[in-house]
Design a protein around this motif. Structure first.
Motif, short mmCIF file in Angstrom:
data_model
loop_
_atom_site.label_atom_id
_atom_site.label_comp_id
_atom_site.label_asym_id
_atom_site.label_seq_id
_atom_site.Cartn_x
_atom_site.Cartn_y
_atom_site.Cartn_z
N ARG A 242 52.69 -65.51 -27.90
CA ARG A 242 54.14 -65.62 -27.77
C ARG A 242 54.79 -66.19 -29.02
O ARG A 242 56.00 -66.13 -29.16
CB ARG A 242 54.49 -66.49 -26.56
N SER A 243 53.99 -66.76 -29.91
CA SER A 243 54.53 -67.33 -31.15
C SER A 243 54.40 -66.38 -32.33
O SER A 243 54.96 -66.65 -33.38
CB SER A 243 53.80 -68.64 -31.47
N SER A 244 53.66 -65.30 -32.17
CA SER A 244 53.28 -64.49 -33.33
C SER A 244 54.46 -63.79 -33.99
O SER A 244 54.43 -63.55 -35.20
CB SER A 244 52.25 -63.44 -32.89
N GLN A 245 55.52 -63.48 -33.25
CA GLN A 245 56.63 -62.71 -33.81
C GLN A 245 57.92 -63.51 -33.92
O GLN A 245 58.95 -62.93 -34.25
CB GLN A 245 56.89 -61.48 -32.92
N VAL A 246 57.87 -64.82 -33.68
CA VAL A 246 59.14 -65.55 -33.54
C VAL A 246 59.23 -66.80 -34.40
O VAL A 246 60.24 -67.50 -34.34
CB VAL A 246 59.36 -65.95 -32.06
N MET A 247 58.23 -67.12 -35.19
CA MET A 247 58.22 -68.37 -35.92
C MET A 247 58.96 -68.31 -37.27
O MET A 247 59.07 -69.32 -37.95
CB MET A 247 56.78 -68.85 -36.16
N GLY A 248 59.42 -67.18 -37.64
CA GLY A 248 60.15 -67.09 -38.91
C GLY A 248 59.22 -67.21 -40.09
O GLY A 248 58.15 -66.58 -40.15
N ASP A 249 59.58 -68.05 -41.07
CA ASP A 249 58.81 -68.16 -42.30
C ASP A 249 57.79 -69.28 -42.27
O ASP A 249 57.21 -69.62 -43.30
CB ASP A 249 59.75 -68.36 -43.49
N VAL A 250 57.54 -69.89 -41.11
CA VAL A 250 56.52 -70.93 -40.98
C VAL A 250 55.55 -70.54 -39.87
O VAL A 250 55.88 -69.72 -39.01
CB VAL A 250 57.13 -72.31 -40.69
N ASN A 251 54.37 -71.14 -39.91
CA ASN A 251 53.36 -70.88 -38.90
C ASN A 251 52.91 -72.19 -38.26
O ASN A 251 52.85 -73.22 -38.92
CB ASN A 251 52.14 -70.19 -39.50
N THR A 252 52.57 -72.10 -36.99
CA THR A 252 51.94 -73.23 -36.33
C THR A 252 50.44 -73.21 -36.64
O THR A 252 49.92 -72.25 -37.22
CB THR A 252 52.16 -73.17 -34.82
N LEU A 253 49.75 -74.24 -36.25
CA LEU A 253 48.32 -74.34 -36.56
C LEU A 253 47.51 -73.21 -35.92
O LEU A 253 46.63 -72.64 -36.59
CB LEU A 253 47.79 -75.70 -36.10
N PRO A 254 47.73 -72.83 -34.66
CA PRO A 254 46.96 -71.70 -34.11
C PRO A 254 47.17 -70.41 -34.88
O PRO A 254 46.23 -69.63 -35.06
CB PRO A 254 47.48 -71.59 -32.67
N LEU A 255 48.39 -70.15 -35.35
CA LEU A 255 48.63 -68.94 -36.13
C LEU A 255 47.92 -69.00 -37.47
O LEU A 255 47.38 -67.98 -37.95
CB LEU A 255 50.14 -68.75 -36.33
N GLU A 256 47.91 -70.16 -38.10
CA GLU A 256 47.16 -70.31 -39.35
C GLU A 256 45.67 -70.12 -39.11
O GLU A 256 44.97 -69.48 -39.91
CB GLU A 256 47.42 -71.69 -39.96
N LEU A 257 45.18 -70.66 -38.00
CA LEU A 257 43.77 -70.53 -37.67
C LEU A 257 43.40 -69.07 -37.42
O LEU A 257 42.33 -68.60 -37.84
CB LEU A 257 43.44 -71.38 -36.44
N GLN A 258 44.27 -68.35 -36.75
CA GLN A 258 44.01 -66.93 -36.52
C GLN A 258 43.95 -66.16 -37.83
O GLN A 258 43.09 -65.29 -38.02
CB GLN A 258 45.11 -66.34 -35.63
N GLY A 259 44.84 -66.48 -38.77
CA GLY A 259 44.80 -65.82 -40.07
C GLY A 259 43.55 -66.17 -40.86
O GLY A 259 43.01 -65.33 -41.59
N LEU A 260 43.08 -67.40 -40.71
CA LEU A 260 41.90 -67.82 -41.46
C LEU A 260 40.63 -67.14 -41.00
O LEU A 260 39.66 -67.04 -41.76
CB LEU A 260 41.72 -69.34 -41.34
N THR A 261 40.60 -66.68 -39.74
CA THR A 261 39.38 -66.05 -39.23
C THR A 261 39.03 -64.77 -39.98
O THR A 261 37.88 -64.33 -39.95
CB THR A 261 39.54 -65.72 -37.73
N THR A 262 39.99 -64.17 -40.67
CA THR A 262 39.73 -62.93 -41.41
C THR A 262 39.48 -63.17 -42.88
O THR A 262 39.11 -62.24 -43.60
CB THR A 262 40.92 -61.96 -41.26
N THR A 263 39.69 -64.39 -43.36
CA THR A 263 39.55 -64.65 -44.80
C THR A 263 38.53 -65.74 -45.12
O THR A 263 37.90 -65.70 -46.17
CB THR A 263 40.91 -65.06 -45.40
N VAL A 264 38.37 -66.73 -44.24
CA VAL A 264 37.47 -67.85 -44.51
C VAL A 264 36.09 -67.53 -43.96
O VAL A 264 35.94 -67.14 -42.79
CB VAL A 264 38.01 -69.14 -43.88
N THR A 265 35.06 -67.68 -44.77
CA THR A 265 33.69 -67.36 -44.37
C THR A 265 32.77 -68.57 -44.48
O THR A 265 31.58 -68.44 -44.69
CB THR A 265 33.13 -66.22 -45.25
N THR A 266 33.31 -69.77 -44.35
CA THR A 266 32.53 -71.00 -44.39
C THR A 266 32.79 -71.81 -43.13
O THR A 266 33.78 -71.58 -42.42
CB THR A 266 32.92 -71.85 -45.62
#
Length: 301
Positions: A242-266
């Motif tokens: 419910r937060s994925s399309q409405v946060m504007g130009d900032v992200n909450t921690l779960p959204l940042e964590l979701q983005g990190l799952t595709t880029t961070v490999t450690t």
């Protein structure tokens, strides 16, 4: 004598039926499925500098927590953490307030109250991503209206205006569509069991409506309000869809964590998952402590 005691139906150990062990195995498998991944993340987050994303473990250390503290690339995890904590606190407060007011209002017959109730609860069965898209679209349409108004009445402010989408506008509204129905259902259950004789006794003793609410109703339903607050915070804390399309130009921690799952490999991402889970456990623990203190104070009275 000993033989009689051994054969006594009271002392003889009752054998468990096969169904007991089968149901126990199913329950154990369910618990393992539910909490196994969490414990695996906990363990893997304490690996050494050479650790990877899978077992076997490669040493034990706090290396990845130190890496998390220093930051993950261009993402400011500390800022995202503070944003999530602040948003969760605001959602918690508003959920408790609106749920209490709605619960008090529904104690009487309200015109259109049944329809309003179904509209609120319908938010629980709607796909979360659809709610997010709908809220985001509504605020983008609002952006168009604001720009037209600024162009006609305040052209100087048009250059600085960007969007009405934001964490405490569209983001807050989207998360309240998730937390308020739970709070409302809890308050309905509480007031359905509430004995109005306590209020009548207070009024017979000369208490006003406000005094009755403050000194009688609120102390009795206080533990439920604390529980609603816990629900509000934890639901906001880990909300993604419910937060994925409405946060504007900032992200909450779960959204940042979701983005990190595709880029961070450690294992630093496991360290982040451990920290966020511990925050959730801390909130639940604090809630239980507050409820215990509340009950103790009520018992002394």
């Amino acid at each position: 004598m000993m033989s009689l005691l051994a054969t006594s139906p009271v002392l003889r150990r009752e054998r468990r039926p096969l169904s007991f062990w089968l149901l126990g195995a199913v329950f154990a498998a369910f618990v393992l499925f539910l909490y196994g991944p969490m414990f695996a993340i906990f363990v893997l987050s304490f690996q050494g500098p050479e650790g990877g994303l899978t077992f076997p473990m490669r040493g034990w250390s706090l290396h990845w927590f130190a890496q998390l503290w220093e930051g993950i690339g261009v993402i400011d995890i500390g800022a995202a953490l503070r944003r999530s904590l602040l948003l969760g606190t605001v959602v918690m407060g508003l959920t408790v307030l609106f749920s209490l007011l709605a619960g008090l209002a529904y104690r009487k017959k309200l015109p259109g109250g049944t329809l309003l109730f179904y509209v609120v609860v319908a938010s629980l069965i709607m796909p979360s991503i659809i709610v997010s898209l709908g809220v985001g679209l509504m605020f983008r349409l609002l952006d168009g209206g604001v720009k037209l108004w600024l162009e006609a009445h305040w052209p100087e402010a048009l250059d600085t205006f960007t969007t009405t989408l934001g964490m405490f506008s569209s983001g807050l509204g989207a998360q309240l569509t998730w937390t308020l129905p739970f709070g409302l259902l809890i308050m309905f259950a509480v007031f359905n069991r509430f004995n109005p004789a306590y209020e009548e006794a207070a009024r017979d003793l000369g208490a006003t409506r406000w005094q009755t609410l403050r000194h009688v109703v609120l102390p009795l339903i206080g533990p439920s309000l604390v529980g609603i607050g816990m629900f509000g915070f934890t639901l906001s804390w880990d909300e993604i869809a419910r937060s994925s399309q409405v946060m504007g130009d900032v992200n909450t921690l779960p959204l940042e964590l979701q983005g990190l799952t595709t880029t961070v490999t450690t294992p630093v991402i496991y360290a982040l998952g451990t920290v966020t889970t511990l925050v959730s456990f801390a909130v639940m623990g604090l809630t239980m402590v507050l409820m215990a203190v509340w009950r103790r104070r009520q018992g002394r009275r």
